[in-house]
Design an enzyme around this catalytic site. Structure first.
Site, PDB file in Angstrom:
ATOM      1  N   ASP B 143      25.020 -14.598  21.358  1.00 26.03           N
ATOM      2  CA  ASP B 143      24.789 -16.171  20.809  1.00 26.03           C
ATOM      3  C   ASP B 143      24.372 -15.959  19.451  1.00 26.03           C
ATOM      4  OD1 ASP B 143      25.843 -17.171  23.137  1.00 26.03           O
ATOM      5  OD2 ASP B 143      23.600 -16.901  24.171  1.00 26.03           O
ATOM      6  N   ARG B 191      26.292 -21.513  24.520  1.00 25.50           N
ATOM      7  CA  ARG B 191      25.615 -22.755  25.132  1.00 25.50           C
ATOM      8  C   ARG B 191      25.094 -23.631  24.087  1.00 25.50           C
ATOM      9  NH1 ARG B 191      24.483 -19.083  28.777  1.00 25.50           N
ATOM     10  NH2 ARG B 191      24.986 -19.403  31.020  1.00 25.50           N
TER      11      ARG B 191
END
Lengths: 418, 418
Positions: B143, B191
């Protein structure tokens, strides 16, 4: 004066169809006295019908060479199935008019089953119209469903991509299964034949004990049996990897995922079997899941092409030109396997009458008795096809693909309404 | 007598987290007089809590070296977030007991934001319990959302995979757009931060005019604006490639695709934004579409790892051990960028107090004004991270990954109920 050639790409493109184009054009250039200019159809056969031809002689030798490592269809491809001679004689006659106007004596059509059929018809009608065209079909299809040839260019690279990706993802899932994902579902291409799905079985071998369950389109789906197989794998290995074909279907023929849309050939456009299967497992066993749909990534993945596949794609394009120059007509060059291990092969040929509209399914003996895996015979067939790596050149971390100039040839005929 | 070390992998694994493990273990072996055995936690921190330790000294040098090119977590990882000291002091005390029983003086925790926090707390409580542990956090997360460090190992390789796959698929779609798919949607991970989605923007460059639209989690989704952007691309280029982050969401915060399930950290488990977006385009414009969900394929894709990423993952593991031996505690080694072009970097360090629970978002100036693309500043940041190829070895067409023996260490403590 040497006749010119027409080359067109048909149907779904692959990571190596341009290697066949490279083989055709380089071989034509090497035989400059015997064959004239190679014209390519812009967007496949539509380019021939609309007289939208590309003059490949305007491309440098370096750019043509770069086709060998460039995925996709460099001249454009199309999904356009020509109807039967009876239903649409007009289109076939137009093709011959265009070929006549541009002094084209060779037709190289690079595609799957539908294009083999078209190629065959062009050869037939050209004779009846007294403008004989030597029509050669160069095989291409990730579905690997053409008959006679050992395999189809495009398939080996997709198989390698699916085999490698399944192994990589399985390593990933295995390392986290205790507290996270226990079932990973990967959806792969293959409407009617499970060749690509079968490649997922290569993820496991003597050195890699990976629990893979394959859902083949050849085996009608039995939910209870499948769920029991998944549970058995999770019990024994802690996790399970499911490779599901987009063509997986129930006993009554309904696809596990049918979006309800059709393509130009009338085939169902599928996608979404993976989430269906994943949720089914979750509902029955409560396992945490993840799913992926590889879709175009698998057939475009030139970065992971099989060297065998690239070599064969090129060789078949080359052989097509050589066969044309030797006077052949209405044939398809093929790969003939002469040994499994070490893998050896040579170029053969098949009459188009024997190729057109024949779909090669997975032999029954390639699917394991429980219906969820591949047999040793299947492994022996598949493994050589993914052999060797053939990396494209990279610059600044990205692969360097060629985009051709695609210069149009001046039109000589009136417009044609399709 | 030299103290032993404990190493554990935390959270989602990557294609290069084992390269960090390799860096830790090889550097410890090279300093055999100063540091004892490296014990690894089986399934991450759970292995420490349950005293399920792996003796890495049982692995050959060759197998440890092979970790560098093996994706996944070789010792197992877990999604298990330790609660705060106040809420679950018992678990922290148990960790110290286990460390004490096995004479462990060094704690190397390889993970993202949550594990940086745990690592920090272990360091704090160990002092208060008079068994000081030097706690070093080795960064890892696809991420790319850890602060201070230039980037996070794992991200560069995912970025390369997404950039290359987006380019390949775009070439594919471009060649067939006239009669087939006009819009291809690729769903990627991320996300809360759009770092991975941004990498899709690298598919286009001065030599590759590819129409890419990115849906970032940083930019609340505006349907009309998006649909207009897609139409503009299809009008100008004949096709459009959409890269959508799994974290893409509406103005009110609802994800475009929310499966309604939560992981152990309470994060929403997402998936399925791609079909939502694809159908939206179809309904509005009637374009034929295809979609793919890369899911685990992207973070496991060791076959396409960035060399820069592999080198940094190894270097950070190595630096972690060297810093520990130099007496450091409660820190994270970082990558410090010293130049963009040519890209140069060195190892720095950050106090864990400044790292724990801080999420680094994409800077506003990395997203283009229309909200659908990346800026030159973003490109300048991203491009070096995907630089270079680092291919694993292959045998019979398949990558050779190592599976360690993972021999358990004899337990010395009573069982611990988690």
């Amino acid at each position: 004066m040497a006749k010119n050639a027409f080359y067109a790409q048909s149907g779904g493109v692959t990571s190596v169809i341009n290697a066949s184009a490279c083989g055709v054009i380089e071989t034509a250039r090497a035989n400059a006295g015997k064959i004239g200019t190679v014209y390519a159809g812009r967007n496949g056969i539509i380019g021939a019908l609309t007289e939208d031809l590309i003059d490949t002689s305007k491309e440098s030798d370096a750019d043509i060479a770069a086709l060998r490592h460039t995925p996709s269809g460099a001249f454009g491809s199309c999904r356009y199935k020509m109807k039967s001679l009876e239903d649409n004689r007009r289109e076939y006659e137009r093709l011959i008019e265009v070929f006549k106007a541009h002094d084209i004596g060779y037709f190289f059509y690079n595609g799957g089953g539908d294009s083999a059929d078209t190629c065959h018809k062009v050869s037939q009608i050209s004779e009846s119209l007294s403008f004989p065209i030597q029509a050669i079909h160069v095989p291409k299809t990730v579905d690997n469903d053409l008959p006679i040839t050992d395999n189809c260019p495009g398939f080996g690279s997709v198989a390698k991509y699916i085999a490698v990706s399944t192994r990589e993802a399985s390593f990933d899932v295995n390392s986290m299964a205790l507290t996270s994902t226990k079932v990973f579902v990967l959806e792969v291409m293959g409407r009617h034949a499970g060749w690509i799905a079968a490649a997922g079985g290569l993820a496991a071998d003597a050195d890699n004990d990976i629990p893979v369950i394959i859902i083949f389109p050849e085996v009608p789906f039995e939910q209870e049996k499948f769920l029991a197989a998944v549970k058995a794998k999770v019990d024994s290995h802690g996790y399970c990897t499911v490779v599901v074909s987009e063509g997986a279907h129930w006993q009554d023929g309904t696809f596990l995922a049918d979006q309800g849309t059709r393509d130009a050939f009338g085939h169902a456009q599928l996608g979404g079997a993976a989430p269906v299967v994943a949720n089914m497992v979750k509902d029955a066993h409560g396992y945490k899941f993840h799913w992926a749909v590889a879709d175009y990534l698998q057939r475009a993945a030139r970065h992971l092409a099989s060297k065998t596949d690239v070599d064969q794609a090129y060789a078949l394009g080359k052989a097509g030109v050589e066969m044309a120059l030797a006077g052949e007509n209405a044939i398809m060059p093929t790969v003939v396997r002469t040994s499994d291990d070490p893998y050896t092969w040579e170029i053969g040929k098949a009459p188009l009458a024997d190729v057109a509209n024949v779909e090669k399914m997975m032999p029954k003996e390639f699917i394991s008795e429980d219906g969820f895996g591949i047999t040793e015979a299947c492994r022996k067939y598949l493994l050589p096809l993914i052999g060797g790596e053939d990396y494209p050149p990279y610059k600044d971390g990205m692969p360097v693909f060629v985009t051709l100039k695609n210069v149009a040839v001046d039109k000589k005929l009136p417009e044609f309404k399709m």
